[in-house]
Design an enzyme around this catalytic site. Structure first.
Site, short mmCIF file in Angstrom:
data_model
loop_
_atom_site.label_atom_id
_atom_site.label_comp_id
_atom_site.label_asym_id
_atom_site.label_seq_id
_atom_site.Cartn_x
_atom_site.Cartn_y
_atom_site.Cartn_z
N GLY A 144 -0.17 -0.16 -6.80
CA GLY A 144 -1.41 0.59 -7.04
C GLY A 144 -2.66 -0.26 -7.11
N GLU A 201 11.33 -6.52 -9.30
CA GLU A 201 10.56 -5.32 -9.65
C GLU A 201 11.42 -4.39 -10.50
OE1 GLU A 201 7.17 -4.79 -6.60
OE2 GLU A 201 8.87 -3.61 -5.92
N HIS A 230 12.94 -2.06 -1.20
CA HIS A 230 12.10 -1.52 -2.28
C HIS A 230 12.85 -0.37 -2.96
CE1 HIS A 230 8.77 0.30 -4.42
NE2 HIS A 230 8.11 -0.84 -4.24
N TRP A 274 0.82 -1.23 0.00
CA TRP A 274 0.00 0.00 0.00
C TRP A 274 0.85 1.27 0.00
CZ3 TRP A 274 -5.34 0.29 2.84
CH2 TRP A 274 -6.22 -0.62 2.25
N LYS A 275 2.17 1.12 0.16
CA LYS A 275 3.06 2.29 0.19
C LYS A 275 2.52 3.33 1.19
CE LYS A 275 4.06 1.35 -4.62
NZ LYS A 275 4.87 1.74 -5.76
C1 PEP Z 1 5.52 -1.74 -6.00
O1 PEP Z 1 5.77 -0.57 -5.71
O2 PEP Z 1 5.96 -2.66 -5.29
C2 PEP Z 1 4.72 -1.99 -7.18
C3 PEP Z 1 4.78 -3.15 -7.73
O3 PEP Z 1 3.96 -0.91 -7.63
P1 PEP Z 1 2.90 -0.93 -8.85
O4 PEP Z 1 2.17 -2.25 -8.83
O5 PEP Z 1 2.02 0.23 -8.58
O6 PEP Z 1 3.72 -0.78 -10.10
#
Ligand code: PEP
Length: 241
Positions: A222, A161, A91, A11-12
């Protein structure tokens, strides 16, 4: 050993108590799911969410120390005390906003393990590194530098990621994701570790990504913020499990 497959939300810095109804709805779907699930919430919501739902919850960062004079930081033990069973470390937004190095991330992973948490270790290349063909070197370096000795399928999940895919709506091609995950697995000390893909996963692309042999689920930003968006992603993982 069968690898653990999970859909985990990040959820950041989003979410107030008013958003706990989405946690409730996601947890209701998670309770029925045949795959692993998790929600890495803002620290302010963890304890209250723990009192409402039984699904696995996590933090988004922890300090490497157990306690001490670190104003504004949070320890892995505090997250565990608030009801977390996992924590994201490394992250790319922590690298960018707080200058975290591989060494710091390795120490945080160790702190997570010591507190009984599963470390969700993020690795990924920047856009420039991607375009200049450095992806594999960068990932190998991050694995060597930020994954401490002793990592196993119980205490660690890897999240690949690509930095340029986070929050942009862009993803690598399916073939690229497949090859990169296979490469990451070849570099892990324990090949039974789960490797999640993260970066603009949504209800439309999830099934294709989750069907890849070396993809064990997703870390979702998101699209994890509402039940409406995240529950279909959990279902896509179930359908490909
Ligand atoms: C994240 O920040 O870990 C991520 C995967 O973001 P998003 O799915 O919004 O790209």
């Amino acid at each position: 050993m069968t690898r653990r497959r999970s859909a985990i939300g990040n959820w950041k810095m989003n979410g107030l108590t008013a958003n706990l109804s989405d946690v409730d709805q996601i947890a209701a779907a998670a309770a029925q799911a045949t795959c692993g699930t998790g929600l890495c919430l803002p620290a302010t919501l963890l304890h209250v969410a723990r009192g409402r739902v039984t699904m696995p919850l996590g933090g988004q960062d922890c300090h490497a120390s157990e306690s001490g004079a670190h104003t504004g930081d949070i320890s892995a033990g505090m997250l565990a005390d608030a009801g977390a069973s996992m924590v994201i470390v490394g992250h790319c937004e922590r690298h960018a906003d707080h200058g975290e190095t591989n060494e710091i991330v390795a120490a945080k992973s160790g702190a997570a393990w010591n507190a009984g948490l599963t470390a969700i270790l993020c690795i990924g290349e920047t856009e420039t590194q991607y375009h200049t063909g450095q992806t594999r070197d960068v990932l190998a370096d991050q694995i060597a530098g930020s994954l401490p000795e002793g990592a196993n399928a119980d205490n660690t999940i890897i999240a690949y990621e690509p930095v340029w895919a986070i929050g942009t709506g862009r993803t690598p091609g399916i073939g690229e994701i497949a090859q990169t995950h296979a490469f990451i697995r070849s570099r892990l000390p324990d090949p039974s570790l789960s490797i999640l893909y993260g970066g603009s996963v949504n209800a439309s692309n999830a099934a294709g990504i989750f069907a890849l042999a070396d993809v064990d689920g997703g870390l979702v930003g998101g699209a994890s913020l509402t039940a409406e968006k995240f529950v279909p992603i959990i279902k896509a993982l179930e359908a490909t499990s």
